[in-house]
Design a protein around this motif. Structure first.
Motif, PDB file in Angstrom:
ATOM      1  N   VAL A   1     -28.826  23.211  11.523  1.00  0.00           N
ATOM      2  CA  VAL A   1     -27.826  23.072  10.399  1.00  0.00           C
ATOM      3  C   VAL A   1     -26.843  21.940  10.966  1.00  0.00           C
ATOM      4  CG1 VAL A   1     -25.923  24.153   8.995  1.00  0.00           C
ATOM      5  CG2 VAL A   1     -28.122  25.227   9.167  1.00  0.00           C
ATOM      6  N   THR A   2     -26.369  22.002  12.229  1.00  0.00           N
ATOM      7  CA  THR A   2     -25.449  21.307  12.911  1.00  0.00           C
ATOM      8  C   THR A   2     -25.887  19.685  13.018  1.00  0.00           C
ATOM      9  OG1 THR A   2     -24.450  23.173  14.118  1.00  0.00           O
ATOM     10  CG2 THR A   2     -23.745  20.745  14.754  1.00  0.00           C
ATOM     11  N   VAL A   3     -27.242  19.662  13.291  1.00  0.00           N
ATOM     12  CA  VAL A   3     -27.626  18.331  13.439  1.00  0.00           C
ATOM     13  C   VAL A   3     -27.791  17.548  12.031  1.00  0.00           C
ATOM     14  CG1 VAL A   3     -29.957  17.073  13.886  1.00  0.00           C
ATOM     15  CG2 VAL A   3     -28.874  18.960  15.535  1.00  0.00           C
TER      16      VAL A   3
ATOM     17  N   SER B   1     -24.805  19.267  19.451  1.00  0.00           N
ATOM     18  CA  SER B   1     -25.871  20.058  18.945  1.00  0.00           C
ATOM     19  C   SER B   1     -27.211  19.521  19.632  1.00  0.00           C
ATOM     20  CB  SER B   1     -25.808  19.826  17.246  1.00  0.00           C
ATOM     21  OG  SER B   1     -26.243  18.611  16.799  1.00  0.00           O
ATOM     22  N   ILE B   2     -27.495  18.464  19.984  1.00  0.00           N
ATOM     23  CA  ILE B   2     -28.895  17.972  20.355  1.00  0.00           C
ATOM     24  C   ILE B   2     -28.799  18.157  21.876  1.00  0.00           C
ATOM     25  CG2 ILE B   2     -29.966  15.968  20.718  1.00  0.00           C
ATOM     26  CD1 ILE B   2     -29.071  14.930  18.135  1.00  0.00           C
ATOM     27  N   THR B   3     -27.864  18.237  22.468  1.00  0.00           N
ATOM     28  CA  THR B   3     -27.904  17.943  24.177  1.00  0.00           C
ATOM     29  C   THR B   3     -27.328  19.156  24.732  1.00  0.00           C
ATOM     30  OG1 THR B   3     -25.642  16.849  24.195  1.00  0.00           O
ATOM     31  CG2 THR B   3     -27.513  15.725  24.239  1.00  0.00           C
ATOM     32  N   VAL B   4     -26.310  19.819  24.111  1.00  0.00           N
ATOM     33  CA  VAL B   4     -25.558  20.999  24.822  1.00  0.00           C
ATOM     34  C   VAL B   4     -26.158  22.516  24.266  1.00  0.00           C
ATOM     35  CG1 VAL B   4     -23.302  21.990  25.237  1.00  0.00           C
ATOM     36  CG2 VAL B   4     -23.646  19.574  25.547  1.00  0.00           C
ATOM     37  N   MET B   5     -25.943  22.359  22.740  1.00  0.00           N
ATOM     38  CA  MET B   5     -26.284  23.665  22.322  1.00  0.00           C
ATOM     39  C   MET B   5     -27.835  24.248  22.665  1.00  0.00           C
ATOM     40  SD  MET B   5     -24.233  23.064  18.663  1.00  0.00           S
ATOM     41  CE  MET B   5     -24.618  24.684  17.827  1.00  0.00           C
ATOM     42  N   PRO B   6     -28.958  23.510  22.546  1.00  0.00           N
ATOM     43  CA  PRO B   6     -30.055  24.253  22.632  1.00  0.00           C
ATOM     44  C   PRO B   6     -30.193  24.756  24.324  1.00  0.00           C
ATOM     45  CG  PRO B   6     -30.183  21.997  21.730  1.00  0.00           C
ATOM     46  CD  PRO B   6     -28.667  22.267  22.314  1.00  0.00           C
TER      47      PRO B   6
ATOM     48  N   LEU C   1     -19.055  30.644  18.891  1.00  0.00           N
ATOM     49  CA  LEU C   1     -18.001  30.641  17.989  1.00  0.00           C
ATOM     50  C   LEU C   1     -17.243  29.366  18.114  1.00  0.00           C
ATOM     51  CD1 LEU C   1     -16.431  31.713  15.573  1.00  0.00           C
ATOM     52  CD2 LEU C   1     -14.814  32.740  17.296  1.00  0.00           C
ATOM     53  N   ALA C   2     -17.105  28.594  19.049  1.00  0.00           N
ATOM     54  CA  ALA C   2     -16.492  27.233  19.357  1.00  0.00           C
ATOM     55  C   ALA C   2     -17.687  26.385  18.995  1.00  0.00           C
ATOM     56  CB  ALA C   2     -15.988  27.184  20.626  1.00  0.00           C
ATOM     57  N   TYR C   3     -18.618  26.520  19.301  1.00  0.00           N
ATOM     58  CA  TYR C   3     -19.562  25.451  18.974  1.00  0.00           C
ATOM     59  C   TYR C   3     -19.961  25.285  17.281  1.00  0.00           C
ATOM     60  CZ  TYR C   3     -21.205  25.037  23.712  1.00  0.00           C
ATOM     61  OH  TYR C   3     -21.545  24.742  25.059  1.00  0.00           O
ATOM     62  N   LEU C   4     -19.597  26.490  16.652  1.00  0.00           N
ATOM     63  CA  LEU C   4     -19.778  26.589  15.081  1.00  0.00           C
ATOM     64  C   LEU C   4     -18.860  25.415  14.652  1.00  0.00           C
ATOM     65  CD1 LEU C   4     -20.247  30.281  14.344  1.00  0.00           C
ATOM     66  CD2 LEU C   4     -21.877  28.538  14.379  1.00  0.00           C
ATOM     67  N   ASN C   5     -17.745  25.033  15.208  1.00  0.00           N
ATOM     68  CA  ASN C   5     -16.771  24.062  14.621  1.00  0.00           C
ATOM     69  C   ASN C   5     -17.558  22.921  14.442  1.00  0.00           C
ATOM     70  OD1 ASN C   5     -13.913  23.365  14.021  1.00  0.00           O
ATOM     71  ND2 ASN C   5     -14.540  21.686  15.551  1.00  0.00           N
ATOM     72  N   SER C   6     -18.365  22.359  15.329  1.00  0.00           N
ATOM     73  CA  SER C   6     -19.263  21.181  14.961  1.00  0.00           C
ATOM     74  C   SER C   6     -20.180  21.246  13.646  1.00  0.00           C
ATOM     75  CB  SER C   6     -20.098  20.853  16.290  1.00  0.00           C
ATOM     76  OG  SER C   6     -19.376  20.586  17.409  1.00  0.00           O
ATOM     77  N   MET C   7     -20.475  22.589  13.453  1.00  0.00           N
ATOM     78  CA  MET C   7     -21.502  22.938  12.133  1.00  0.00           C
ATOM     79  C   MET C   7     -20.569  22.833  10.792  1.00  0.00           C
ATOM     80  SD  MET C   7     -23.733  26.122  11.189  1.00  0.00           S
ATOM     81  CE  MET C   7     -22.338  27.296  10.796  1.00  0.00           C
ATOM     82  N   PHE C   8     -19.208  23.429  11.295  1.00  0.00           N
ATOM     83  CA  PHE C   8     -18.340  23.482   9.970  1.00  0.00           C
ATOM     84  C   PHE C   8     -17.949  22.086   9.217  1.00  0.00           C
ATOM     85  CE2 PHE C   8     -17.544  28.148  11.338  1.00  0.00           C
ATOM     86  CZ  PHE C   8     -18.634  28.627  10.349  1.00  0.00           C
ATOM     87  N   ASN C   9     -17.434  21.277  10.353  1.00  0.00           N
ATOM     88  CA  ASN C   9     -16.935  20.089   9.978  1.00  0.00           C
ATOM     89  C   ASN C   9     -17.452  19.157   8.601  1.00  0.00           C
ATOM     90  OD1 ASN C   9     -14.649  20.470  11.600  1.00  0.00           O
ATOM     91  ND2 ASN C   9     -15.615  19.137  13.433  1.00  0.00           N
ATOM     92  N   PRO C  10     -18.923  19.001   9.031  1.00  0.00           N
ATOM     93  CA  PRO C  10     -19.666  18.379   7.785  1.00  0.00           C
ATOM     94  C   PRO C  10     -19.626  19.167   6.605  1.00  0.00           C
ATOM     95  CG  PRO C  10     -21.015  18.939   9.526  1.00  0.00           C
ATOM     96  CD  PRO C  10     -19.976  19.322   9.918  1.00  0.00           C
ATOM     97  N   ILE C  11     -19.768  20.399   6.562  1.00  0.00           N
ATOM     98  CA  ILE C  11     -19.690  21.119   5.430  1.00  0.00           C
ATOM     99  C   ILE C  11     -18.127  21.127   4.783  1.00  0.00           C
ATOM    100  CG2 ILE C  11     -19.962  23.593   4.611  1.00  0.00           C
ATOM    101  CD1 ILE C  11     -21.787  24.375   6.953  1.00  0.00           C
ATOM    102  N   ILE C  12     -17.322  21.234   5.467  1.00  0.00           N
ATOM    103  CA  ILE C  12     -15.936  20.873   5.024  1.00  0.00           C
ATOM    104  C   ILE C  12     -15.798  19.661   4.112  1.00  0.00           C
ATOM    105  CG2 ILE C  12     -13.613  20.713   5.307  1.00  0.00           C
ATOM    106  CD1 ILE C  12     -14.029  22.589   7.872  1.00  0.00           C
ATOM    107  N   TYR C  13     -16.245  18.464   4.859  1.00  0.00           N
ATOM    108  CA  TYR C  13     -16.272  17.162   4.138  1.00  0.00           C
ATOM    109  C   TYR C  13     -17.115  17.263   2.708  1.00  0.00           C
ATOM    110  CZ  TYR C  13     -13.604  15.140   8.082  1.00  0.00           C
ATOM    111  OH  TYR C  13     -12.436  14.851   8.883  1.00  0.00           O
TER     112      TYR C  13
END
Length: 324
Positions: free
Chosen positions: A43-45, A80-85, A293-305
């Motif tokens: 979803v983040t990607v 999301s591509i390099t760190v999260m996996p 939980l902190a990483y989820l911020n990267s997922m929420f940003n595009p959803i907010i926009y």
């Protein structure tokens, strides 16, 4: 439901002297967690790619303000591509299988991208301040050149700070903790939590103080200008769009982005501040949960926009219809 760890002693590398011990979660727990975290990564990607493609595809969206949004989406996408996996595997397997160099590089990239994201957020708040406080001078002050300068500074400062923290040897705490990270299959990375206070002030406290101060100033100006507009019954228009309404929607969206950032990152940094004082007694599981939980911020940003800005949502829909 009680979640227990398999009691038998296991190692990251069976039969290899010096291997780290490994606490294995039951398969019935690992499979759902892998599904949940993998879905989060996807979803983040997808969300950040959609923001980037939308801005690139529509010339109308190629503005200095949206260049900042685009660059922030790049940071979130790379995270999301390099760190999260890699973090997902380490969190669920309790071992690092990618070698010492990639462990340090992983920490460097992690800090760099997270720092870049918050610095872009700071730049976006500055952009909104000029858009609301000085609308007649905005296009002269916030030019494409200025936007690219902000983007370059954000990435350069983030890379320098990330490299300094990751490649500078830190204090690993007591002998037990040091022995764990020095074994084969361990990765100290961000677990050298004595950097937590420095990380907190540079990455979180200072930028958030600046952002909050700017946003409060924007709110005061916006309220004052709204009262003036209602009293004089005059509106500044460009074509069919009300410039004031557009700016205020973007300002409201910024407020939501800031609020979500605080909700996602504050628990993690509180953990980083408390843990050294508490003698590193905070469980690793809690640390990993707060990190995600902190990483989820990267997922929420595009959803907010996508859901907060009407004009952005309109272009999203046009793009999706074209893709489908």
């Amino acid at each position: 439901m009680n979640i227990s760890v398999v009691p038998s002693v296991q190692f990251c590398y069976e039969g290899l002297n010096g291997s780290c011990t490994r606490s294995t979660y039951p398969l019935s727990l690992r499979i759902p967690l892998y599904f949940l975290l993998t879905s989060t990564v996807i979803v983040t990607v997808g969300g950040n790619l959609l923001v980037m493609i939308t801005i690139v595809h529509f010339v109308q969206l190629q503005t200095p303000a949206n260049y900042l949004v685009f660059s922030m989406s790049v940071a979130d996408l790379l995270l999301s591509i390099t760190v999260m996996p890699a973090n997902m595997i380490q969190s669920l397997e309790n071992c690092w299988y990618f070698g010492d160099f990639l462990c340090t590089f992983y920490a460097c990239v992690d800090i760099t991208l997270c720092c870049a994201s918050v610095l872009h957020l700071t730049c976006i708040s500055i952009d909104r301040f000029y858009a609301v406080s000085k609308p007649l001078q905005y296009h002269n002050r916030m030019s494409t050149c200025v936007s690219f300068t902000m983007i370059s500074v954000s990435w350069i400062v983030s890379a320098i700070f990330g490299s300094a923290v990751a490649f500078f040897p830190g204090d690993r705490g007591d002998a037990t903790e040091s022995a764990y990270f020095d074994c084969i299959g361990g990765c100290s990375a961000l677990h050298e939590k004595e950097i937590g206070i420095l990380y907190f002030f540079v990455f979180y406290f200072i930028p958030l103080t600046v952002i909050s101060s700017i946003y409060l100033r924007i709110l005061v100006i916006a309220i004052r200008q709204t009262n003036i507009i209602h009293k004089t019954n005059r509106q500044v228009r460009i074509g069919k769009h009300n410039v004031t309404k557009i700016d205020y929607r973007a300002t409201k969206t910024l407020g939501i982005v800031i609020g979500v950032f605080m909700l996602c990152w504050t628990p993690f940094f509180i953990c980083n501040i408390i843990d050294p004082v508490a003698g590193h007694s905070i469980p690793a599981v809690l640390y990993e949960i707060l990190m995600w939980l902190a990483y989820l911020n990267s997922m929420f940003n595009p959803i907010i926009y996508a859901f907060s800005l009407t004009w952005f949502r309109k272009y999203f829909q046009i793009l999706l219809k074209g893709l489908l």
